[in-house]
Design a protein around this motif. Sequence first.
Motif, PDB file in Angstrom:
ATOM      1  N   ILE A  58     -55.269  36.414  66.872  1.00 35.18           N
ATOM      2  CA  ILE A  58     -54.781  35.449  65.888  1.00 35.18           C
ATOM      3  C   ILE A  58     -55.958  34.638  65.359  1.00 35.18           C
ATOM      4  O   ILE A  58     -56.755  34.101  66.122  1.00 35.18           O
ATOM      5  N   GLY A  59     -56.084  34.608  64.045  1.00 35.68           N
ATOM      6  CA  GLY A  59     -57.202  33.909  63.420  1.00 35.68           C
ATOM      7  C   GLY A  59     -58.451  34.755  63.295  1.00 35.68           C
ATOM      8  O   GLY A  59     -59.489  34.264  62.845  1.00 35.68           O
ATOM      9  N   ASN A  60     -58.360  36.029  63.664  1.00 40.94           N
ATOM     10  CA  ASN A  60     -59.486  36.954  63.573  1.00 40.94           C
ATOM     11  C   ASN A  60     -59.252  37.888  62.387  1.00 40.94           C
ATOM     12  O   ASN A  60     -58.258  38.626  62.376  1.00 40.94           O
ATOM     13  N   PRO A  61     -60.131  37.903  61.381  1.00 39.47           N
ATOM     14  CA  PRO A  61     -59.890  38.739  60.195  1.00 39.47           C
ATOM     15  C   PRO A  61     -59.832  40.229  60.491  1.00 39.47           C
ATOM     16  O   PRO A  61     -59.406  41.002  59.638  1.00 39.47           O
ATOM     17  N   ARG A  62     -60.237  40.641  61.676  1.00 41.49           N
ATOM     18  CA  ARG A  62     -60.102  42.050  62.044  1.00 41.49           C
ATOM     19  C   ARG A  62     -58.638  42.436  62.204  1.00 41.49           C
ATOM     20  O   ARG A  62     -58.248  43.589  61.929  1.00 41.49           O
ATOM     21  N   THR A  63     -57.814  41.506  62.664  1.00 42.44           N
ATOM     22  CA  THR A  63     -56.426  41.806  63.001  1.00 42.44           C
ATOM     23  C   THR A  63     -55.410  40.899  62.312  1.00 42.44           C
ATOM     24  O   THR A  63     -54.206  41.118  62.451  1.00 42.44           O
ATOM     25  N   ASP A  64     -55.868  39.907  61.593  1.00 41.36           N
ATOM     26  CA  ASP A  64     -54.997  38.869  61.032  1.00 41.36           C
ATOM     27  C   ASP A  64     -55.402  38.641  59.575  1.00 41.36           C
ATOM     28  O   ASP A  64     -56.597  38.552  59.263  1.00 41.36           O
ATOM     29  N   TRP A  65     -54.425  38.539  58.691  1.00 40.25           N
ATOM     30  CA  TRP A  65     -54.728  38.219  57.288  1.00 40.25           C
ATOM     31  C   TRP A  65     -55.268  36.804  57.129  1.00 40.25           C
ATOM     32  O   TRP A  65     -55.830  36.461  56.101  1.00 40.25           O
ATOM     33  N   CYS A  66     -55.099  35.979  58.169  1.00 39.21           N
ATOM     34  CA  CYS A  66     -55.669  34.616  58.180  1.00 39.21           C
ATOM     35  C   CYS A  66     -55.252  33.808  56.954  1.00 39.21           C
ATOM     36  O   CYS A  66     -56.045  33.075  56.368  1.00 39.21           O
ATOM     37  N   TYR A  67     -53.989  33.927  56.582  1.00 41.37           N
ATOM     38  CA  TYR A  67     -53.480  33.091  55.506  1.00 41.37           C
ATOM     39  C   TYR A  67     -53.479  31.632  55.946  1.00 41.37           C
ATOM     40  O   TYR A  67     -53.470  31.321  57.147  1.00 41.37           O
ATOM     41  N   ARG A  68     -53.428  30.740  54.988  1.00 39.41           N
ATOM     42  CA  ARG A  68     -53.270  29.322  55.266  1.00 39.41           C
ATOM     43  C   ARG A  68     -52.191  28.776  54.342  1.00 39.41           C
ATOM     44  O   ARG A  68     -52.025  29.250  53.208  1.00 39.41           O
ATOM     45  N   THR A  69     -51.477  27.773  54.828  1.00 37.48           N
ATOM     46  CA  THR A  69     -50.492  27.122  53.982  1.00 37.48           C
ATOM     47  C   THR A  69     -51.186  26.177  53.003  1.00 37.48           C
ATOM     48  O   THR A  69     -52.362  25.816  53.178  1.00 37.48           O
ATOM     49  N   LYS A 120     -52.684  42.277  60.494  1.00 40.36           N
ATOM     50  CA  LYS A 120     -53.460  43.075  59.533  1.00 40.36           C
ATOM     51  C   LYS A 120     -53.911  44.356  60.228  1.00 40.36           C
ATOM     52  O   LYS A 120     -55.087  44.655  60.362  1.00 40.36           O
ATOM     53  N   VAL A 121     -52.933  45.147  60.686  1.00 43.54           N
ATOM     54  CA  VAL A 121     -53.228  46.289  61.540  1.00 43.54           C
ATOM     55  C   VAL A 121     -51.932  47.097  61.672  1.00 43.54           C
ATOM     56  O   VAL A 121     -50.838  46.564  61.453  1.00 43.54           O
ATOM     57  N   LEU A 122     -52.045  48.380  61.991  1.00 41.08           N
ATOM     58  CA  LEU A 122     -50.839  49.146  62.280  1.00 41.08           C
ATOM     59  C   LEU A 122     -50.040  48.440  63.389  1.00 41.08           C
ATOM     60  O   LEU A 122     -50.600  47.981  64.376  1.00 41.08           O
ATOM     61  N   GLY A 123     -48.752  48.394  63.205  1.00 43.28           N
ATOM     62  CA  GLY A 123     -47.918  47.604  64.104  1.00 43.28           C
ATOM     63  C   GLY A 123     -47.662  46.217  63.568  1.00 43.28           C
ATOM     64  O   GLY A 123     -46.790  45.503  64.058  1.00 43.28           O
ATOM     65  N   GLY A 124     -48.457  45.797  62.557  1.00 39.72           N
ATOM     66  CA  GLY A 124     -48.252  44.500  61.931  1.00 39.72           C
ATOM     67  C   GLY A 124     -48.322  43.366  62.926  1.00 39.72           C
ATOM     68  O   GLY A 124     -49.142  43.360  63.855  1.00 39.72           O
TER      69      GLY A 124
END
Length: 539
Positions: free
Chosen positions: A58-69, A86-90
């Motif tokens: 969580i918070g890692n651009p490798r696995t997370d889209w890292c959106y912000r509100t 941001k990966v297979l399995g979502g």
Amino acid sequence: MSRSFGTFDYVIVGGGTAGCVLANRLSRDPDVSVLLLEAGGKDDWIWIHIPVGYLYCIGNPRTDWCYRTQAEAGLNGRSILYARGKVLGGSSSINAMIYMRGQAQDYDGWSRITGDSRWSWDRCLPFFKRGEDHWRGGDEFHGHGGELRVEQQRLRWDILDRFADAAEQAGIPRTDDFNRGNNAGVGRFEVNQRRGIRWNARKAFLQPVRHRPNLKIVTGAVIDRVSFDGLRATGVEFLLDGERQLATARIETVLAAGSIGSPAILERSGIGDPRHLQSLGVAVRHALTGVGNNLQDHLQLRMIFKTHGIRTLNQSAHSLWHRAIMALQFALLRTGPLTMAPSQLGAFAKSDERVLTPDLQYHVQPLSLDKFGDPLHRFAAFTASVCNLRPTSRGDTHIVAADPLSSPGISPRYLSTDEDRDVAARALRLTRRIASMPALAPYRPEEFLPGPRFGTDAELAAAAGDIGTTIFHPVGTCRMGRSDDESAVVDPRLRLRGIKALRVVDASVMPTITSGNTNAPTVMIAEQGSVMLIEDRRR
């Protein structure tokens, strides 16, 4: 000009939880060809699979889209991380792994809203059981032998057992199963793991069928828009390795990109509020003003209590000796803290006796930290996060540019109603009451966050804005409704209103949020959606 990627019977957009289920179910028929497109990468990083690795995902651009509100007034002007897988399995690859269906009344409410009994609890239950492999075996409420493994957690903490005792002393009864339609009580969460390893949607639903010749799985495919012939969807345009591609769908195109991704794709495709689309220079194909609206999420209020004389993960994480023991426990036995879900103990309670069913959920952790990605505190502590299960606040998410690589705007509008602020104050008071029970007294819990200086309802509501953060349950942005409901985006069969051969099948179709974690309901929605797709093809 787009290059042809080929023609398939079904094109599924999104390799997250719903997309993995759909790909499995639709490709069962060898005469049907299925393309699954995922914008993220493969789930081949070790920290996806070691359960405690959520701290690194969580918070890692490798696995997370890292959106912000956007800056949230209800959070006292703060913008917060809005993690999405941001990966297979979502998000099932980075989430809490908690298997939680919610309450029967959630689905009976969907049935009333949509006018379709298919969404009632009694008719949803078989679809929950359909792919389930529950550790107890099959019975009236649970399935056995399915793809999605549900197990007990493989560790215990004395501090969590004492919190459970305190919750019981405060009037919350014990339960050994949160998933029978009434989740009232305190008990240990069950998780999507297999022998101490995260069991995400990719492992459950794609791994067993990956060699089917009629199923093609593509990662790194960033979806731009749906392609059309008039008001009939014919596939999708996407970017792959810097090239624009066009995948054509003979039968249907299915959006399963989630509550943030699916409405963004629709808007880039010219489907949404005409005024917003025109302001961005997007040609309007079909007006559907509900696209991106009705965003609902669970806001967790993270109360932290320092403790004395009892072990928490905070001490172990800062000890090289304990870290070595934890590594050995996992390597040799698949037990210990590395198998930890983010929360091990749960509780469902009422914020007020006038409430018919529990409207609060606790996620209790034997640790504390400032935010995901930060180190654990150096003092012993536990975190009792509590959320309002049925918030009345409604937000939205909309694209801010036509570029598919740009992040959408996200405005949950937490605590924007008087009712939600009142529930927040009551939730914090209940947590303090639990912490004051005799079961915890020997460990002298001291409130660290938000702090004892907040006393009145108004002060507690303001404090909720300081300590509140998402628990990552966004739903509702392409909500389903009756066919004549102009604010609905899809009908009860999940077909886009006014468009042919296009459906949305993911958490965005929920008209109201479920009373608990949202991954298991998303699996159920995809199971139902796959049956609808097959039924309509055979008509």
